[in-house]
Motif scaffolding. Structure first.
Motif, PDB file in Angstrom:
ATOM      1  N   ARG A  87      -8.432  36.900 -46.223  1.00 42.42           N
ATOM      2  CA  ARG A  87      -6.813  37.284 -46.046  1.00 42.42           C
ATOM      3  C   ARG A  87      -6.993  38.731 -46.193  1.00 42.42           C
ATOM      4  O   ARG A  87      -7.418  39.233 -47.184  1.00 42.42           O
ATOM      5  N   GLY A  88      -6.047  39.434 -45.453  1.00 39.50           N
ATOM      6  CA  GLY A  88      -5.714  40.922 -45.289  1.00 39.50           C
ATOM      7  C   GLY A  88      -6.987  41.584 -44.926  1.00 39.50           C
ATOM      8  O   GLY A  88      -7.036  43.001 -44.968  1.00 39.50           O
ATOM      9  N   ARG A  89      -8.080  40.908 -44.664  1.00 41.06           N
ATOM     10  CA  ARG A  89      -9.479  42.013 -43.978  1.00 41.06           C
ATOM     11  C   ARG A  89      -9.194  42.065 -42.559  1.00 41.06           C
ATOM     12  O   ARG A  89      -9.182  41.207 -41.797  1.00 41.06           O
ATOM     13  N   PRO A  90      -9.452  43.224 -41.934  1.00 43.45           N
ATOM     14  CA  PRO A  90      -9.484  43.229 -40.520  1.00 43.45           C
ATOM     15  C   PRO A  90     -10.816  42.385 -40.135  1.00 43.45           C
ATOM     16  O   PRO A  90     -11.815  42.786 -40.231  1.00 43.45           O
TER      17      PRO A  90
ATOM     18  N   THR B  62      -9.544  43.306 -20.302  1.00 44.46           N
ATOM     19  CA  THR B  62      -8.552  43.411 -21.597  1.00 44.46           C
ATOM     20  C   THR B  62      -9.539  43.890 -22.633  1.00 44.46           C
ATOM     21  O   THR B  62     -10.422  42.962 -23.054  1.00 44.46           O
ATOM     22  N   GLU B  63      -9.254  44.900 -23.425  1.00 42.18           N
ATOM     23  CA  GLU B  63     -10.114  45.406 -24.413  1.00 42.18           C
ATOM     24  C   GLU B  63      -9.918  44.436 -25.994  1.00 42.18           C
ATOM     25  O   GLU B  63     -10.656  44.045 -26.411  1.00 42.18           O
ATOM     26  N   SER B  64      -8.639  44.114 -26.173  1.00 36.57           N
ATOM     27  CA  SER B  64      -8.299  43.309 -27.327  1.00 36.57           C
ATOM     28  C   SER B  64      -7.014  42.464 -27.095  1.00 36.57           C
ATOM     29  O   SER B  64      -6.202  42.783 -26.292  1.00 36.57           O
ATOM     30  N   VAL B  65      -7.300  41.210 -27.419  1.00 39.83           N
ATOM     31  CA  VAL B  65      -6.245  39.967 -27.355  1.00 39.83           C
ATOM     32  C   VAL B  65      -5.982  39.650 -28.700  1.00 39.83           C
ATOM     33  O   VAL B  65      -6.937  38.981 -29.316  1.00 39.83           O
ATOM     34  N   VAL B  66      -4.660  39.255 -28.975  1.00 40.53           N
ATOM     35  CA  VAL B  66      -4.315  38.743 -30.258  1.00 40.53           C
ATOM     36  C   VAL B  66      -3.630  37.397 -29.918  1.00 40.53           C
ATOM     37  O   VAL B  66      -2.707  37.557 -29.012  1.00 40.53           O
TER      38      VAL B  66
ATOM     39  N   LEU C 267       0.745  48.817 -34.391  1.00 44.20           N
ATOM     40  CA  LEU C 267       0.179  49.224 -33.350  1.00 44.20           C
ATOM     41  C   LEU C 267       0.639  50.464 -32.846  1.00 44.20           C
ATOM     42  O   LEU C 267       0.117  51.571 -32.386  1.00 44.20           O
ATOM     43  N   ALA C 268       1.837  50.558 -32.796  1.00 46.09           N
ATOM     44  CA  ALA C 268       2.672  51.598 -31.986  1.00 46.09           C
ATOM     45  C   ALA C 268       2.337  53.025 -33.217  1.00 46.09           C
ATOM     46  O   ALA C 268       2.444  54.090 -32.739  1.00 46.09           O
ATOM     47  N   ALA C 269       1.940  52.839 -34.445  1.00 48.01           N
ATOM     48  CA  ALA C 269       1.833  53.872 -35.482  1.00 48.01           C
ATOM     49  C   ALA C 269       0.270  54.072 -35.377  1.00 48.01           C
ATOM     50  O   ALA C 269      -0.177  55.031 -35.965  1.00 48.01           O
ATOM     51  N   GLY C 270      -0.393  53.641 -34.328  1.00 48.87           N
ATOM     52  CA  GLY C 270      -1.818  54.123 -34.277  1.00 48.87           C
ATOM     53  C   GLY C 270      -2.914  53.336 -34.797  1.00 48.87           C
ATOM     54  O   GLY C 270      -3.966  53.658 -34.984  1.00 48.87           O
ATOM     55  N   VAL C 271      -2.331  51.964 -35.574  1.00 48.96           N
ATOM     56  CA  VAL C 271      -3.196  51.366 -36.104  1.00 48.96           C
ATOM     57  C   VAL C 271      -4.133  50.349 -35.327  1.00 48.96           C
ATOM     58  O   VAL C 271      -3.768  49.783 -34.074  1.00 48.96           O
ATOM     59  N   ALA C 272      -5.456  50.215 -35.482  1.00 47.95           N
ATOM     60  CA  ALA C 272      -6.320  49.172 -34.664  1.00 47.95           C
ATOM     61  C   ALA C 272      -5.734  47.970 -34.574  1.00 47.95           C
ATOM     62  O   ALA C 272      -5.176  47.410 -35.774  1.00 47.95           O
ATOM     63  N   PRO C 273      -5.865  47.177 -33.442  1.00 45.13           N
ATOM     64  CA  PRO C 273      -5.318  46.022 -33.643  1.00 45.13           C
ATOM     65  C   PRO C 273      -5.839  44.967 -34.589  1.00 45.13           C
ATOM     66  O   PRO C 273      -4.967  44.099 -35.158  1.00 45.13           O
TER      67      PRO C 273
ATOM     68  N   PRO D 184       1.898  32.610 -44.150  1.00 42.14           N
ATOM     69  CA  PRO D 184       0.925  32.460 -44.857  1.00 42.14           C
ATOM     70  C   PRO D 184      -0.063  31.549 -43.805  1.00 42.14           C
ATOM     71  O   PRO D 184      -1.359  31.309 -44.227  1.00 42.14           O
ATOM     72  N   ILE D 185       0.508  30.929 -43.103  1.00 42.96           N
ATOM     73  CA  ILE D 185      -0.438  29.871 -42.148  1.00 42.96           C
ATOM     74  C   ILE D 185      -0.278  30.359 -40.635  1.00 42.96           C
ATOM     75  O   ILE D 185      -0.566  29.458 -39.611  1.00 42.96           O
ATOM     76  N   ALA D 186      -0.026  31.443 -40.368  1.00 45.42           N
ATOM     77  CA  ALA D 186      -0.162  31.994 -38.813  1.00 45.42           C
ATOM     78  C   ALA D 186      -1.727  32.043 -38.541  1.00 45.42           C
ATOM     79  O   ALA D 186      -2.229  33.108 -38.923  1.00 45.42           O
ATOM     80  N   PRO D 187      -2.102  31.418 -37.400  1.00 46.12           N
ATOM     81  CA  PRO D 187      -3.405  31.124 -36.984  1.00 46.12           C
ATOM     82  C   PRO D 187      -3.750  32.319 -35.839  1.00 46.12           C
ATOM     83  O   PRO D 187      -4.434  31.806 -34.893  1.00 46.12           O
ATOM     84  N   PHE D 188      -3.194  33.460 -36.138  1.00 46.01           N
ATOM     85  CA  PHE D 188      -3.579  34.351 -35.044  1.00 46.01           C
ATOM     86  C   PHE D 188      -5.033  35.066 -35.363  1.00 46.01           C
ATOM     87  O   PHE D 188      -5.587  35.267 -36.378  1.00 46.01           O
ATOM     88  N   VAL D 189      -5.712  35.243 -34.229  1.00 43.20           N
ATOM     89  CA  VAL D 189      -6.948  35.817 -34.340  1.00 43.20           C
ATOM     90  C   VAL D 189      -7.163  37.214 -33.393  1.00 43.20           C
ATOM     91  O   VAL D 189      -6.511  36.924 -32.044  1.00 43.20           O
ATOM     92  N   CYS D 190      -7.679  38.080 -33.666  1.00 40.18           N
ATOM     93  CA  CYS D 190      -7.898  39.453 -32.893  1.00 40.18           C
ATOM     94  C   CYS D 190      -9.312  38.957 -32.354  1.00 40.18           C
ATOM     95  O   CYS D 190     -10.272  39.058 -32.609  1.00 40.18           O
ATOM     96  N   PHE D 191      -9.150  39.221 -30.758  1.00 34.96           N
ATOM     97  CA  PHE D 191     -10.527  38.821 -29.898  1.00 34.96           C
ATOM     98  C   PHE D 191     -10.762  40.339 -29.377  1.00 34.96           C
ATOM     99  O   PHE D 191      -9.939  40.988 -28.698  1.00 34.96           O
ATOM    100  N   GLY D 192     -12.027  40.565 -28.930  1.00 31.91           N
ATOM    101  CA  GLY D 192     -12.562  41.649 -27.983  1.00 31.91           C
ATOM    102  C   GLY D 192     -13.230  42.616 -28.768  1.00 31.91           C
ATOM    103  O   GLY D 192     -13.906  42.715 -29.599  1.00 31.91           O
ATOM    104  N   ALA D 193     -12.389  44.075 -28.722  1.00 33.64           N
ATOM    105  CA  ALA D 193     -12.811  45.333 -29.280  1.00 33.64           C
ATOM    106  C   ALA D 193     -12.378  45.330 -30.783  1.00 33.64           C
ATOM    107  O   ALA D 193     -13.037  45.775 -31.735  1.00 33.64           O
ATOM    108  N   GLY D 194     -10.931  44.874 -31.034  1.00 36.72           N
ATOM    109  CA  GLY D 194     -10.583  44.954 -32.348  1.00 36.72           C
ATOM    110  C   GLY D 194      -9.863  46.248 -32.748  1.00 36.72           C
ATOM    111  O   GLY D 194      -9.502  46.509 -33.908  1.00 36.72           O
TER     112      GLY D 194
END
Length: 866
Positions: A662-665, A812-816, A838-844, A856-866
């Motif tokens: 939780r909260g970890r990239p 595509t480099e990163s997909v959420v 993302l617009a502020a320059g933070v990595a995906p 708290p139960i959103a099952p989104f995942v970052c795939f690819g480069a991140g």
């Protein structure tokens, strides 16, 4: 396959005799047509009736009339009946009929008789004798009236060349046959020539060209000889086996077996049963494979077809190897089968049998005898079938390991996997690129097992990368324009759109769903015919992965499943560590349960007590997954960002919901090599001129979709947006092409049975994973506010397929995206925060980790480069 062509002309004689002979000739033509259309029983009935018209009866004497036209017609009827009876399984009787025809045949028809004998010898597996008679027949068949027979003879001689592996000679005969058939408008024979050209391409390792030839032959068969479609479908199934698609091949073969039984095509039925055994063998179902092989072998022996019976014996041998208790006896059996196969000139199959014997001897602890056998095995000349090449490497690797030669073991496995990758690079379809890993499964497993035996974590990491997600190392292919596929896709979109509406209250139709399945099959098969780039990147060097991890301050965890347990390769701080984890089955089952919990909760509308029960179940399943997957190494993870390389069902874990995550990239990648390539691509893209402006789409049927893209648009000034009636498939694909960032809020569907058609719903129908291949330049970053389109079907070698995977394969480099159903209000909150970061320059990956606190139960995942 039967001899066709006009009958000898009738000279003027008494009208009654002329009428009788004319009737017999008509029956002869009908018999030939029925037999040639794959209906030998019907053909035999017509031919027997014709013979009866001319006074020939099976058990009565027949008195020749020297110089009469009647005898020549009787001879032609007997020649054709001989083939029909042979096809019905009465092979010896068929040869007796040819013998009866010899004294009656017109000298001008001598080539017809020779050709038919050759064909029947070929169909019963006596290839050497068949070739002798084919060679003798061809010079007799130069006359215009025998052009159809000449075409058949060239066609069948090409088949003998193919069985012996002489591809060039076969191509020459088929080329001449096709030219003659087209010139004389013999459509069925042209179809057969093209059909066999497909076999040539398959033997030479050109799978897309093979499938293209089979498709061309099918259209001609449908017009001229629909009875032969089962034979063609069996050929396509053989190609699917070569592509590593045993399930699809098995379905096709079940239909072929049924059709062959109905048409009494005993040879074709037995061949399909043999292929069914091979399909079960590829799928790892050895008992079923052995049963099919036994059935086929019995049928071949009833037809006196020794060559095909030996092929069935080989399939049974291979099926029995993993289950054999008396390995030395199995090795002796393998030697007998190899001798039998060489006797009928099936040299590649004979080598395969000997290699099975080598493996049996090694497994029995007789490495000395295995080495002696290897030294005596004649090497099949090129082109070598890919399966034989891989078996050759596997047997030699096992022998080298048994003799303590670690260097030779590694070399054999590396060369085998490299050859498989070269084969993969010839395929343009990601579907096939992913499936082909099935062929190298034993080699890949052996390489990894030997690395575990040596105990080096770095070595294990290197071997896992050599055999994991290799399809990502093939450059993306943009298929050429295909009008037929485009037409099928347009119809499919329209039907699916109608069915979506029907699900909301309008009448549904079984016919529409069946048509959708038919169109999906057609589109998928057309993609299989696309050739590959014949290029491939190498697996990443461990040193390069370590350097990139250090530069980005990340830790990589690569998961492995072995003998029912999970293990992890922890890669950070300049080293690789191997850590034991928990039970694979427990993690797999808990993952399936927690995904089901998320689906139920996202639907909403539950009574409070039931919702509490589902939340409790979700927490319990998350704890179980964490216990078996994360907790054993949790203390070693520190607070670094993570790159996770899951295996099999772990690909569907919603990592951000695990307590320790939780909260970890967290970034999920198909392999360390795929992650490194995506990282380098992202860095290279950032250094170039900026890409096109952000592109946002709101699909139909989502209450908050337009509000969501309005919020996202505020984070990306100058964005292009599509909503309402403008959110069509064509407009969306046009906007995606070349965009820097893309966000799509739409209903999503993961199609497990046919992942090529996982999709997002748009106003005029679905945008499918298939469509992604049409993009010239995919967006650098994509977010999908849609249900479960982050899921993937995972094939052997951890090859992944799905909507998200299609974007990653395309560049595509990163997909959420989400691995489960999402609550739309929750998705709006998460996606809004994500795009602001993302617009502020933070990595995906960091942006998603922070945004996920919104639900708290959103099952989104970052795939690819991140």
């Amino acid at each position: 396959m039967g001899v066709v062509g006009p009958d000898p002309p009738a000279p003027p004689v008494a009208s009654r005799v002329v009428a009788t002979e004319a009737t017999a000739r008509r029956l002869h033509r009908r018999g030939i047509e029925a037999t040639s259309d794959g209906r030998p029983a019907a053909g035999a009935r017509h031919l027997r009736t014709g013979l009866a018209q001319l006074g020939w009866h099976e058990h009565d004497g027949f008195v020749p009339q020297p110089g009469s036209t009647r005898d020549a017609v009787v001879a032609r009827l007997l020649i054709s009946l001989a083939y029909a009876e042979s096809e019905l399984g009465r092979t010896d009787y068929g040869f007796d009929l040819l013998t009866a025809a010899e004294p009656l045949v017109d000298p001008d028809d001598n080539g017809v008789l020779l050709s038919q004998r050759a064909l029947m010898l070929y169909r019963t597996g006596r290839y050497t004798d068949a070739m002798r008679f084919f060679d003798e027949a061809i010079p007799w068949l130069g006359a215009e009236r025998h052009v159809a027979v000449l075409c058949s003879t060239l066609l069948n001689r090409a088949s003998v060349h193919l069985h012996a592996g002489r591809v060039s000679a076969a191509r020459a005969d088929l080329r001449r046959c096709e030219q003659l058939a087209r010139r004389h408008r013999l459509g069925m024979l042209a179809a057969k020539a093209i059909h066999n050209r497909g076999y040539c391409e398959l033997l030479a390792g050109h799978l897309p060209a093979s499938l293209e030839a089979f498709a061309a032959a099918e259209s001609l068969y449908r017009e001229h000889a629909p009875g032969y479609l089962p034979v063609l479908h069996a050929a396509r199934a053989r190609a699917l086996l070569t592509a590593g698609l045993p399930t699809e091949a098995g379905r096709t073969l079940d239909d072929v077996i049924t059709a062959s039984r109905r048409q009494r095509l005993t040879q074709e039925q037995a061949e399909a049963e043999l292929l069914r055994a091979q399909a079960a063998l590829r799928a790892g179902d050895h008992a079923v494979a052995s049963a099919w092989a036994r059935r086929a072998e019995r049928r071949f022996r009833r037809r006196s077809n020794a060559a095909w019976a030996e092929l069935a014996a080989l399939a049974r041998l291979r099926s029995d190897l993993p289950r054999a208790r008396r390995l030395s006896a199995l090795a002796a059996r393998a030697r007998t089968v190899a001798v039998g196969l060489r006797a009928v000139q099936l040299l590649p199959d004979a080598e395969m049998a000997d290699l099975v014997g080598v493996r049996a001897l090694v497994a029995a602890g007789r490495a000395d005898l295995a080495a002696a056998l290897v030294a005596t095995i004649p090497r099949t000349p090129p082109p070598t079938p890919i399966e034989l090449h891989l078996m050759r490497r596997l047997a030699r690797a096992e022998l080298a390991w048994a003799r303590g030669d670690r260097t030779r073991t590694a070399t054999e496995i590396r060369v085998g996997l490299s050859t498989l990758q070269q084969h993969r690079s010839r395929l343009g379809s990601v579907d096939l690129q992913a499936s082909i890993a099935t062929l190298g499964r034993e080699l890949a497993t052996m390489g990894l097992d030997r690395a575990f035996d040596r105990g080096s974590a770095m070595g294990i990491f290197s071997w896992s990368e050599r055999s994991r997600a290799q399809a990502f190392q093939i450059p993306p292919v943009h298929p050429p324009a295909d009008p037929q596929a485009a037409e099928a896709i347009a119809e499919l979109r329209q039907l699916r759109h109608g069915l979506r509406t029907a699900e909301r209250g309008h009448p549904d139709t079984v016919l529409a769903r069946a048509r959708c399945a038919e169109l999906e099959r057609l589109i998928r098969e057309r993609t299989w015919r696309v050739g590959g780039p014949r290029q491939s990147q190498r697996a990443a060097r461990p040193a390069d992965v370590l350097a990139e991890l250090a530069a980005t301050d990340r830790t990589l965890v690569s998961f492995l499943a072995r003998a029912g347990r999970l293990e992890a390769l922890l890669v950070d701080s300049g080293r690789v560590r191997l850590l034991p984890l928990g039970e694979h089955a427990a993690a797999r089952e808990a993952t399936a349960r927690l995904l089901a919990d998320l689906d139920v909760l996202a639907a909403g509308g539950l009574p409070g007590p039931i919702e509490d029960v589902i939340h409790a179940s979700l927490r319990r399943n998350l704890r179980t997954v964490a216990e078996h997957v994360i907790r054993p190494m949790e203390a070693l993870l520190g607070d670094r960002d993570l790159v996770l390389v899951p295996t099999m069902e772990l690909s569907s874990i919603p990592w951000g919901l695990l307590p320790a995550m939780r909260g970890r990239p967290v970034t999920v990648a198909a392999s360390a090599s795929a992650w490194l390539a995506a990282q380098r691509s992202a860095r290279s893209t950032a250094e170039r001129a900026p890409a096109g402006r952000p592109f946002l789409v709101a699909g139909p049927g989502l209450r908050f979709a337009e509000a969501e893209i309005d919020e996202v648009a505020r984070a990306h000034p100058g964005s292009r947006t599509l909503a309402g009636p403008d959110a069509t498939v064509a407009s969306t694909l046009g906007g995606l092409d070349g965009a820097s960032i893309a966000h799509l809020a739409a209903h999503g569907h993961h199609e497990r049975e046919n992942v090529l058609f996982s999709c997002l719903d748009l106003v005029d129908g679905p945008l499918m994973a298939y469509d992604i291949e049409q993009l010239k330049a995919t967006p650098r970053q994509v977010s999908l506010s849609a249900c479960d389109v982050g899921r993937a079907v995972v094939r052997p070698g951890d090859e992944i397929l799905g909507f998200t995977a299609a974007l990653l394969y395309a560049g595509t480099e990163s997909v959420v995206s989400s691995v489960a159903t999402v609550s739309h209000p929750g998705a709006v909150a998460v996606m809004t925060r994500y795009h602001r970061a993302l617009a502020a320059g933070v990595a995906p990956s960091r942006a998603l980790a922070d945004a996920s606190y919104a639900d708290p139960i959103a099952p989104f995942v970052c795939f690819g480069a991140g």
